[in-house]
Design a protein around this motif. Structure first.
Motif, PDB file in Angstrom:
ATOM      1  N   LEU A  30      29.608  11.017 -10.423  1.00  0.00           N
ATOM      2  CA  LEU A  30      29.075  11.723  -9.266  1.00  0.00           C
ATOM      3  C   LEU A  30      28.591  13.091  -9.711  1.00  0.00           C
ATOM      4  O   LEU A  30      29.230  13.738 -10.537  1.00  0.00           O
ATOM      5  CB  LEU A  30      30.152  11.890  -8.192  1.00  0.00           C
ATOM      6  N   VAL A  31      27.470  13.519  -9.146  1.00  0.00           N
ATOM      7  CA  VAL A  31      26.874  14.804  -9.489  1.00  0.00           C
ATOM      8  C   VAL A  31      26.795  15.654  -8.229  1.00  0.00           C
ATOM      9  O   VAL A  31      26.385  15.170  -7.167  1.00  0.00           O
ATOM     10  CB  VAL A  31      25.461  14.605 -10.091  1.00  0.00           C
ATOM     11  N   ALA A  32      27.189  16.916  -8.337  1.00  0.00           N
ATOM     12  CA  ALA A  32      27.076  17.867  -7.230  1.00  0.00           C
ATOM     13  C   ALA A  32      25.893  18.781  -7.509  1.00  0.00           C
ATOM     14  O   ALA A  32      25.724  19.269  -8.627  1.00  0.00           O
ATOM     15  CB  ALA A  32      28.356  18.689  -7.104  1.00  0.00           C
ATOM     16  N   GLU A  33      25.080  18.988  -6.496  1.00  0.00           N
ATOM     17  CA  GLU A  33      23.897  19.829  -6.640  1.00  0.00           C
ATOM     18  C   GLU A  33      23.888  20.924  -5.581  1.00  0.00           C
ATOM     19  O   GLU A  33      24.406  20.749  -4.492  1.00  0.00           O
ATOM     20  CB  GLU A  33      22.625  18.995  -6.484  1.00  0.00           C
ATOM     21  N   ALA A  37      19.671  22.520  -8.627  1.00  0.00           N
ATOM     22  CA  ALA A  37      20.551  22.772  -9.775  1.00  0.00           C
ATOM     23  C   ALA A  37      21.802  21.901  -9.725  1.00  0.00           C
ATOM     24  O   ALA A  37      22.434  21.766  -8.673  1.00  0.00           O
ATOM     25  CB  ALA A  37      20.972  24.236  -9.805  1.00  0.00           C
ATOM     26  N   VAL A  38      22.146  21.311 -10.867  1.00  0.00           N
ATOM     27  CA  VAL A  38      23.411  20.594 -10.989  1.00  0.00           C
ATOM     28  C   VAL A  38      24.512  21.638 -11.157  1.00  0.00           C
ATOM     29  O   VAL A  38      24.442  22.485 -12.036  1.00  0.00           O
ATOM     30  CB  VAL A  38      23.390  19.630 -12.196  1.00  0.00           C
ATOM     31  N   ILE A  39      25.514  21.580 -10.275  1.00  0.00           N
ATOM     32  CA  ILE A  39      26.589  22.573 -10.322  1.00  0.00           C
ATOM     33  C   ILE A  39      27.930  21.964 -10.734  1.00  0.00           C
ATOM     34  O   ILE A  39      28.892  22.672 -10.957  1.00  0.00           O
ATOM     35  CB  ILE A  39      26.727  23.321  -8.982  1.00  0.00           C
ATOM     36  N   GLY A  40      27.967  20.641 -10.846  1.00  0.00           N
ATOM     37  CA  GLY A  40      29.188  19.986 -11.281  1.00  0.00           C
ATOM     38  C   GLY A  40      29.003  18.488 -11.352  1.00  0.00           C
ATOM     39  O   GLY A  40      28.050  17.946 -10.800  1.00  0.00           O
ATOM     40  N   PHE A  41      29.917  17.836 -12.074  1.00  0.00           N
ATOM     41  CA  PHE A  41      29.915  16.376 -12.103  1.00  0.00           C
ATOM     42  C   PHE A  41      31.288  15.870 -12.501  1.00  0.00           C
ATOM     43  O   PHE A  41      32.115  16.601 -13.033  1.00  0.00           O
ATOM     44  CB  PHE A  41      28.826  15.823 -13.032  1.00  0.00           C
ATOM     45  N   LEU A  58      39.890   9.601 -16.449  1.00  0.00           N
ATOM     46  CA  LEU A  58      38.971  10.648 -16.024  1.00  0.00           C
ATOM     47  C   LEU A  58      38.315  11.166 -17.302  1.00  0.00           C
ATOM     48  O   LEU A  58      38.960  11.808 -18.124  1.00  0.00           O
ATOM     49  CB  LEU A  58      39.721  11.768 -15.301  1.00  0.00           C
ATOM     50  N   GLY A  59      37.043  10.829 -17.493  1.00  0.00           N
ATOM     51  CA  GLY A  59      36.353  11.178 -18.720  1.00  0.00           C
ATOM     52  C   GLY A  59      35.811  12.590 -18.729  1.00  0.00           C
ATOM     53  O   GLY A  59      35.712  13.220 -19.775  1.00  0.00           O
ATOM     54  N   ALA A  60      35.447  13.089 -17.553  1.00  0.00           N
ATOM     55  CA  ALA A  60      34.880  14.440 -17.479  1.00  0.00           C
ATOM     56  C   ALA A  60      34.940  14.945 -16.049  1.00  0.00           C
ATOM     57  O   ALA A  60      34.735  14.185 -15.101  1.00  0.00           O
ATOM     58  CB  ALA A  60      33.434  14.438 -17.957  1.00  0.00           C
ATOM     59  N   LEU A  61      35.216  16.219 -15.916  1.00  0.00           N
ATOM     60  CA  LEU A  61      35.122  16.933 -14.637  1.00  0.00           C
ATOM     61  C   LEU A  61      34.681  18.340 -14.984  1.00  0.00           C
ATOM     62  O   LEU A  61      35.426  19.086 -15.625  1.00  0.00           O
ATOM     63  CB  LEU A  61      36.458  16.959 -13.894  1.00  0.00           C
ATOM     64  N   TYR A  62      33.445  18.679 -14.632  1.00  0.00           N
ATOM     65  CA  TYR A  62      32.897  19.998 -14.942  1.00  0.00           C
ATOM     66  C   TYR A  62      32.319  20.629 -13.687  1.00  0.00           C
ATOM     67  O   TYR A  62      31.630  19.968 -12.911  1.00  0.00           O
ATOM     68  CB  TYR A  62      31.775  19.898 -15.995  1.00  0.00           C
ATOM     69  N   VAL A  63      32.603  21.893 -13.528  1.00  0.00           N
ATOM     70  CA  VAL A  63      32.044  22.686 -12.437  1.00  0.00           C
ATOM     71  C   VAL A  63      31.579  24.003 -13.045  1.00  0.00           C
ATOM     72  O   VAL A  63      32.297  24.615 -13.831  1.00  0.00           O
ATOM     73  CB  VAL A  63      33.103  22.938 -11.336  1.00  0.00           C
ATOM     74  N   LEU A  72      34.965  22.641  -4.917  1.00  0.00           N
ATOM     75  CA  LEU A  72      34.073  21.623  -5.463  1.00  0.00           C
ATOM     76  C   LEU A  72      34.803  20.693  -6.429  1.00  0.00           C
ATOM     77  O   LEU A  72      34.671  19.465  -6.331  1.00  0.00           O
ATOM     78  CB  LEU A  72      32.869  22.265  -6.156  1.00  0.00           C
ATOM     79  N   ALA A  73      35.582  21.226  -7.353  1.00  0.00           N
ATOM     80  CA  ALA A  73      36.317  20.378  -8.305  1.00  0.00           C
ATOM     81  C   ALA A  73      37.276  19.457  -7.555  1.00  0.00           C
ATOM     82  O   ALA A  73      37.387  18.270  -7.874  1.00  0.00           O
ATOM     83  CB  ALA A  73      37.072  21.232  -9.320  1.00  0.00           C
TER      84      ALA A  73
END
Length: 135
Positions: A30-33, A37-41, A58-63, A72-73
């Protein structure tokens, strides 16, 4: 992330990896915009290791930093965690902020340690057990 990890990071290579995962995910991404702009995924899917420490990983969580503390996270994590499935993840041992965040969701160290693949930074595995669902 520790500064020496960021310095060693090849952003073009990392971007290509994220794009490859997004095109052919072995799980959910999932991607947050915000605007364009991408602000997290977040990326969550089947375990990448055998034997698996949990049913899912859980392979990745970036904000992005400007969105720290906005929830958001938490929203991204809540969108992919399945209460009835155990989950594991790897986190930098020295990243106390991330460890505290994941601890709120029931992730605890299982004693497994490894050297991060691209640097000499140590990672630890955290595991969250499945929650028994009752109807």
């Amino acid at each position: 992330m520790p500064e020496h990890v960021l310095t060693a990071l090849d952003t073009d290579r990392r971007a290509a990896t994220v794009e490859r995962i997004a095109r052919h995910p072995a799980g959910t991404m999932l991607v947050a915009e915000s605007g364009s702009a991408v602000i997290g995924f977040v990326h969550y899917g089947p375990p990448s290791e055998y034997p698996a420490a949990a049913e899912r990983e859980l392979g990745a969580l970036y904000v992005r930093a400007p969105w720290y503390g906005t929830g958001l996270a938490q929203s991204l994590l809540n969108a992919v965690l399945e209460p009835d499935k155990s989950c594991s993840l790897w986190v930098f041992e020295q990243n106390s902020r991330a460890r505290a965040f994941y601890g709120k969701y029931g992730f605890v160290p299982d004693g497994t340690v490894r050297a991060e693949r691209f640097t000499t930074t140590t990672e630890i595995r955290l595991v969250r057990p499945a929650v028994e669902c009752r109807s």
